[in-house]
Structures are given as C-alpha cells and as structure tokens.
Design a protein around this motif. Sequence first.
Motif, PDB file in Angstrom:
ATOM      1  N   UNK A   2     138.757  34.639  15.621  1.00  0.00           N
ATOM      2  CA  UNK A   2     140.183  34.958  15.562  1.00  0.00           C
ATOM      3  C   UNK A   2     140.531  36.024  16.606  1.00  0.00           C
ATOM      4  N   UNK A   3     139.664  37.024  16.748  1.00  0.00           N
ATOM      5  CA  UNK A   3     139.896  38.060  17.755  1.00  0.00           C
ATOM      6  C   UNK A   3     139.851  37.467  19.175  1.00  0.00           C
ATOM      7  N   UNK A   4     138.887  36.579  19.421  1.00  0.00           N
ATOM      8  CA  UNK A   4     138.801  35.929  20.735  1.00  0.00           C
ATOM      9  C   UNK A   4     140.045  35.069  21.003  1.00  0.00           C
ATOM     10  N   UNK A   5     140.521  34.408  19.961  1.00  0.00           N
ATOM     11  CA  UNK A   5     141.714  33.565  20.081  1.00  0.00           C
ATOM     12  C   UNK A   5     142.916  34.404  20.526  1.00  0.00           C
ATOM     13  N   UNK A   6     143.120  35.536  19.865  1.00  0.00           N
ATOM     14  CA  UNK A   6     144.266  36.371  20.220  1.00  0.00           C
ATOM     15  C   UNK A   6     144.056  37.114  21.541  1.00  0.00           C
ATOM     16  N   UNK A   7     142.834  37.386  21.882  1.00  0.00           N
ATOM     17  CA  UNK A   7     142.575  37.977  23.204  1.00  0.00           C
ATOM     18  C   UNK A   7     143.015  37.005  24.294  1.00  0.00           C
ATOM     19  N   UNK A  30     144.981  27.218  24.267  1.00  0.00           N
ATOM     20  CA  UNK A  30     145.824  28.303  24.765  1.00  0.00           C
ATOM     21  C   UNK A  30     145.501  28.584  26.224  1.00  0.00           C
ATOM     22  N   UNK A  31     144.220  28.616  26.539  1.00  0.00           N
ATOM     23  CA  UNK A  31     143.782  28.924  27.900  1.00  0.00           C
ATOM     24  C   UNK A  31     144.372  27.928  28.909  1.00  0.00           C
ATOM     25  N   UNK A  45     138.791  17.344  30.880  1.00  0.00           N
ATOM     26  CA  UNK A  45     140.049  16.788  31.396  1.00  0.00           C
ATOM     27  C   UNK A  45     141.027  17.850  31.866  1.00  0.00           C
ATOM     28  N   UNK A  46     140.897  19.065  31.329  1.00  0.00           N
ATOM     29  CA  UNK A  46     141.808  20.161  31.664  1.00  0.00           C
ATOM     30  C   UNK A  46     143.261  19.737  31.420  1.00  0.00           C
ATOM     31  N   UNK A  47     144.139  19.890  32.404  1.00  0.00           N
ATOM     32  CA  UNK A  47     145.563  19.631  32.197  1.00  0.00           C
ATOM     33  C   UNK A  47     145.857  18.158  31.915  1.00  0.00           C
ATOM     34  N   UNK A  48     144.940  17.270  32.294  1.00  0.00           N
ATOM     35  CA  UNK A  48     145.174  15.851  32.045  1.00  0.00           C
ATOM     36  C   UNK A  48     144.995  15.481  30.576  1.00  0.00           C
ATOM     37  N   UNK A  49     144.564  16.445  29.767  1.00  0.00           N
ATOM     38  CA  UNK A  49     144.495  16.225  28.327  1.00  0.00           C
ATOM     39  C   UNK A  49     145.899  16.313  27.703  1.00  0.00           C
ATOM     40  N   UNK A  50     146.887  16.698  28.515  1.00  0.00           N
ATOM     41  CA  UNK A  50     148.255  16.950  28.063  1.00  0.00           C
ATOM     42  C   UNK A  50     148.825  15.956  27.077  1.00  0.00           C
ATOM     43  N   UNK A 104     146.977  35.005  28.430  1.00  0.00           N
ATOM     44  CA  UNK A 104     147.687  33.848  28.971  1.00  0.00           C
ATOM     45  C   UNK A 104     149.181  33.834  28.644  1.00  0.00           C
ATOM     46  N   UNK A 105     149.538  34.249  27.418  1.00  0.00           N
ATOM     47  CA  UNK A 105     150.937  34.099  27.014  1.00  0.00           C
ATOM     48  C   UNK A 105     151.301  35.130  25.949  1.00  0.00           C
ATOM     49  N   UNK A 106     151.393  36.410  26.319  1.00  0.00           N
ATOM     50  CA  UNK A 106     151.734  37.443  25.323  1.00  0.00           C
ATOM     51  C   UNK A 106     153.125  37.248  24.725  1.00  0.00           C
ATOM     52  N   UNK A 107     153.976  36.449  25.370  1.00  0.00           N
ATOM     53  CA  UNK A 107     155.312  36.187  24.833  1.00  0.00           C
ATOM     54  C   UNK A 107     155.264  35.563  23.438  1.00  0.00           C
ATOM     55  N   UNK A 108     154.133  34.965  23.101  1.00  0.00           N
ATOM     56  CA  UNK A 108     154.017  34.333  21.789  1.00  0.00           C
ATOM     57  C   UNK A 108     154.188  35.346  20.659  1.00  0.00           C
TER      58      UNK A 108
END
Length: 908
Positions: free
Chosen positions: A782-787, A740-741, A705-710, A792-796
């Motif tokens: 966990x490493x893949x998650x933070x990568x 996150x992606x 669904x990609x973005x339609x899963x919103x 995508x959003x280092x501001x987090x």
Amino acid sequence: MEPPANPGDSPVELELTVENVESALYQLYFDADMEHKNVAQKWLTQAQASTQAWQFCWALLGPDKLPEVQFFGASTLHTKISRHWSDLPTDQHESLRMQLLSHILHFSSGPKMVLTRLCVALASLALNLIPQAWSQPVADMVRAFQPQKPDSKDGSEVTQDPQAHCLTLLELLTVLPEEFQSSRLTQARRAQLREALIGEWSVVCPMLRQLLQSQDSSNQVKEKVLRCLSSWVGLDVPLGESQELVQDCFTALSNPELFDSAVETIVNAISQPDCQRYTDALVNLLPLVLGLHDQLKTAAQDGDMETSHGICRIAVAMGETHSRVLLEQVEHWQEYLALVNMILFCTGIPGHYPVSETTSSLTLTFWYTLQDDILSFEEDKQAVYLQVYRPVYFQLVDVLLHKSHYPSQDEYTAWTTDDKEQFRIYRVDISDTLMYVYEMLGAELLSNLYDRLGRQLMDPQQSAVWQDTEALLFGFQSIAETIDVNYSDVIPGLIGLIPRINISNVMLADTVMYTIGSLAEWLADHPVMLSGILPMVLQGLVKAELSVSSVSTLKRICRECRHDLGPYAQDILTVSQDVLVKEVHKSSQCMWLMQALGFLLSALPMDEILARLHSLITPHVQRLDALAQQEPDPTNKQSIIHILGMLSSLFTTLDINRQVEGLEGVVVVLQQVFTLIQTILSKWLDDSDIVEAVCGIFDKSVRTLLHDFGPMVAQLSEMLGQIYSAFPQASALDLARQMVHIFAGEEQHISNIQCLTEQLTSATLAIFQQGPRDHPDIAESFMHFHAQILKRKPDLYLSDQMDVKALFYCGKHQNLLIIYRGSPRSLTEHFSEVLLSLNRHCPGLLSQWLKETLQTPGFPSNQVSPEQKHTFTQQLLREQTNKRRVKEIVKEFSLLCRGLQGSGYSDY
C-alpha cells in the motif's frame, strides 16, 4: 522432598532457603510437567540473582547433595562472581578465593560437571582480581595443587590423588583463557587482562611440556595438556616461546588415543594469524608437518578416514594460513613445494566424496590462497613462482576432474539423498576452483581440456568410460559459465565434438546440456553452429530426467540467439508444445519453457508471431476454459495456477513493442483470456493463490504491452476493485501500482485510475483500523502504491473521496512497523531519515504523534515496555541534526522490538 508450595512467587514472597531451592531443582530436573519445569526455572533464575545466593550456594555444594544440586550451587557461584562482583565487599575477596580453592580440591575426584563449573567460577574470580589484587594467579594455582604433607596440627593425613590433582589443575588452567574469551569486558580491560595472562604463559608452558614429555603421565593427563595448550594459544601467546611445546604435540599424533586432540591443538596453534611474526618457528615446524606424509599415505591406503582427515587439516592450516610468509622464504622453497604437493595428495585422496572420503574438500580454499599470493608479487618475482607452481596447478586440474567423477550407476543409486546432495555441492566447489584456476593457467587450460576430450571421443575404448567425458565437459562448463571464452580458438572444435557424444547416460547428458547452455553467448556470435547443437537440446527436452538442464539450456539459447532461430522455430515450438501438452516437465520447468518461447516468438516476423502465439496458447486456454466451468477443488486449483503461471511466464519475455500489429494481437488474446478469468474469479475470489496468479498474468502483460494495454484498463480497473474489496491482498496493490505508473498520466484513463485508487485506499484504511500489524505485506504494498501516485499523479489526492489525513497517519504507523521488523536494513535507514526530517521541521507534531501512536498497548511490539518506548521518544526528539545518531537510536529500538540482546535499553 516436596516442591515449594508456589515456586513461581518472587524471592520476596517465598523465603529463599536451601530447602526451597532444592525443591525447585527437583521440580526442574524430575517433574514431567513442562509448565512446572518452566515455573521452577524462572524462580531459580530469580534466586540466583538474589543477595542470599552468596550464602546458599555453599550449602548446595555439600557432599550429601545430588550432583544436579551441587552443579546448581557451582553455577550460582559463577553467576554471582561474573555478574554481581560489585556486591561483594573487598575484604571478602581473599576468603572467597580460599574457599573456592578448597572446594575445587574437594571435588577433584568428581563429579566432573561440578568440578568444571567451580573451576570456571575461580577463573572468573581471577579475571576480577588480576593484576592488582592477584598478581600471579597461575603460580598460586600450581602451588595450591602441589602434593601436601600430613596436617601437623591434628596428625591426620590429607587424602592424596596426584593424578586427580594434576587433572584438576589442568582443567583450571584450561578454563582460565576460555572464561577470558567469553567474558564481557571493556576494550581497555580486555587488553590489560590479555597482557597479564600472556605474562603467565612463561609459567604454564614449561609445566605443560614437562607433563607431555613425562613417561609417567597418563593419556588422560596428556589429553588434558593438549586441550590446555589449545585454550592458551587463543590468547595469541608467542609461537616463539611455544614452538618446542607445539613440536612435542606432533609426537602425540602416533598415539591413537591422543590423535584427535593433538590435531586440534596443532591446528589451533599454527592457525593463529600472529604466528606469522615468528618465521623461524614456522620454518622449524615445516619438517614435522612434512614428516606426516608417510602416515598420511598409509592412512589413505588403508581407508583410515579419521587419520587422513586430521593430517590434512594440519597441512592445510600450515600451508593456507602462512602461504605468503613461506613463499617468501626462498631458501626453503623446496620444503614449501613439498608441502604444496602434500596438500595436492590430500586433494586427490582416493575414494568418492563424501562416501569413502571427506578430506579433499578441506583443501580447496588453499588453492585460492596460494594463487592469490603468487599473483600478488611484483612481475619479476611472480614469473619465478609461476615457473615452479604452474605445473602443480595443471596437476591440480587433473586431480579435480578425477575427483568430480560420478561413481558407477549402481553405486550412485545406493547413495543416500544426503550423500548425493553433498556430492553436488562438492562439484560446485570444484567448479568454482577450476574457474579460479583459469586466471593462472589461461587459454592453455582450455586447449589441454579440448585435446583430452578429442582423444577420448576418437578412441572407442576411452569413450566407453562416460565419467571421463563427463568430467572434461564439466571442466569446460565450469570455466565457460563465468569466463569470456568468445575469443578461445578451441570452442569451435568443442561445438563440433559435442554431437559425437552418446547422451544415453543421464548424468553425462545433463552435463552436455549445461555445457551447451554455458556457450549460448558464443553461439549467438557464431549462429552457423546452431544446426549441430539444437537437435541435441531438443532430444533432451523430451526426457523428464533431463528436465532442468534441457529447459534451462533452451531458454539460454532462445534468449541469446533469438534473432538467428527463425529456421529452427518450427522444430522448437513443435517439441515444446508436445512436452507441455504431455506434461513431461514439472511446473517450474514449464514456466522456464514458456519464457524461452517468449524470447523465440519476439524475434519472428510479425505475420508468424500471431499465428504461432495462437497455436501455442490455444490448448492451454481450452484447458483453462474447461477448468473454469468446474466446481472448486484442490486439483483444479493447482491446474488453474499452473496454466495462469505459464501464460504469465510467456508474457514476461514476449517483447514485441517494435511491432504495433503484434501488440494489438496480444491484446485480443488477453481479452479472450479475461472472460475466462472473470469466470474463475467468481468461484475462487477468496483464494489468495488464485488471485495472485491472476494478478501475475496482468502484471506481466502490462509490463510487456505498456501503453498498448490501454483498451483493457477500464475492465482491469473494475476487476481489481472488485477483487480487493472482497478479499484484499498485496498482489492486487502491486498490479495497481503498475497501472498508475503507466496510465495515470493519460487523460482517457484518469477516471478509471482515480476510481480504482479511491476503492483500494478506502478498503485498506478499513483494514488498518483493525491493526496493520496483522497485514504487513498489504501495508508495505500500500505504501509503494501511494509512493507511485505521489510520483506520477499527486492530483489524485485532491479528490473529496480521499481521506488524506488518515492516509498520512497510516504512513507514520507503517514507519514504526518497518522499524519494528528491522528488515531490510536499507528501509530502516530510509525511515530513520523520515523521522529526522519530521523532527527538524515539525518537532511538536512528531512528539504528539509518537505519544499517540506508542501508547497503544503491544505496539509496535509486545517486547517493549512503556518505559522503553518513552526512552526511545525522548532520545529521538533530542536529535535534530545528527543523522548517524538517529540511525543508531532507531536500530537500538528495532533490536529491542524484536527481543534481541545487546540493546542499550535492556537495563530498563
């Protein structure tokens, strides 16, 4: 004899006496307690490494000792010579050699295991002394074993056993090249020794030939001669100097007692790549190989599998190893063609593999080699060879199809499971060969198969033999699986013939299904032909015995032909739903079937998709609802995982991004399922399999669904946080990474993603404080998650709730664990680059970090000592530019962490 009071003590603490060694050996061989055996083994290993071993080994070889004790004495001697040679003063080398020869003579009548070990010890000594200190070892050994005259000093006569001495000499000459092959030597020393040993072949070869030809030689001696020759050819001794001896080996093939050894020796002799330099010798051996054809035919006729197997090995070794060389001997083309036909006979040898013959499988790679060599010639020369060998390859196709025949149903039922599996693998090998042969024979091969299939199906008598039809379809399928047959003019006719096949036999029906599946791409280009084929597939779908073939074929058709399946959608869905509800198929096939239906639904008009989707999943959702109300038990668990898996499989292939209304409908369905899943999780939250299945369905849904899963992001984020806080596992992190992606960049979802990230990070860091080695899958996810967050959003990471320092330390910790695990190799190389970059830009911090991290006992592995960790650190910190060297250092440390040998750190 009593065992030592404490054989586990070190040699310094426990006196190394012959008595203590014997006691430890008694404990090792005769004590029933495994712990006692292990202690004795450790102590004896230490004893062998001691300097006293040079002395006590001789005492253990005394004539009054048990064979096991004598064997340990001989093994210790070999250990000292091969590993501790530098401990022995040069002036003792000669006395050691004479002492060894004397003991070998003494043990020439046995025990065999002691004699062989002493021979290996002398061979090791020879390799240490050749060529400077012992220039002619073979000649000296031969001289030492010559019949001796009575001792003139005391008048006594030495006990003589010429055969025993001869066998001992042959044993010694056999183990000499073998010890060379197994010894650790520098490249220069190996080359020097090889040259010296090959120089000794001029002494060995005539002696072996004389013994093999002599009528006085027993079979035991001749068998030893054959083994000795086999050992020496491993040194690449020149075939030009050995061809007469190899020719003599062919005479031994007529002796049943020598047959196996003769085969092994001949195969070894003619399989050496260096033999290709001796073309004349190979050509001279060719008639001898061809001369075995009558013996081969007789053996095949009599069902003598051992003889036919052995002769086939010789023919294949000659034909395959030297294919190109023999092809180029144009004046001998008839002899080589005869050899090819001999190998073809071996391929088609009577009997069913592997029950009544095991020979034919040996030949399959030969046909690859011959074809490659023929097609590698320049065009003019190739044309000549093709004229000769294309007819042979057409014969080969006939032979292979015949060999692929199933036996009768009764006979096949009587086969063991292992026999059936070997036959399946054999058919795969035949399939690969047929595919390869197509390159040489081309479209004519398909036409040939089609004509034969047509004649069979039109003739009632021929079509009654289902194995013939199955074999031809098997041939078609083998080629169509990998070769583009879209332009073949026989495929339309084949598609027209297939509905005429009676699929009442399961094995024939299986092959029909697979053949249809292999033509799915062709059907996509010719959809008009679907109407004749699909009913057969659906007919197969309702039969459990055709589960794998029918479901996989339907999946291929739905994937390739989805845009043309509208007229057949109702039939496909009706039959599929029926077999799913009735549980005709096993779980894995149900997953495939749902994937097939996902492809099918994706191509339907929008107004049909939602109605058919609801119709398809409603029975399964209702079943899931009933299960959600029940208390947990193993049966319920498997049913829940099965249903969630089916829904997940459906969403894997349900591609409706092109239709907004359809996406909204799918979200509605998911929201209905979501409520059930929450109920299920309330009872199964601590079950990793259930949680993984839940994460799987949402992971596939998000990807589809990609973005339609919103609309479901908030609900899913909350549920994921609850799941992970209660019972952390990698599947939840993998799903969070997907979210996150897709959603981290969308303003309306950022607060949910922020909250989820903080929850997951906090829970994971709490786990890591107890030791990440216990949770390698979580650490990696966990490493893949933070990568993904960094991308995508280092501001987090600006959040006050995020402990960035702890997170960075965790990443470095994981770096070392990746190196420790050493797999996959590409990851290890990436982390090597991380270490190099840290060393280049902040060496002080890297040094401090390595010191702090590696001082933890048992980290990253119990296999490495503090000294080895220090060595790794020092070597790593010295390298700030050499990427290749850093990778080598990391690789060495990784091997050491896993306890693998060959490490440069192993001396510490």
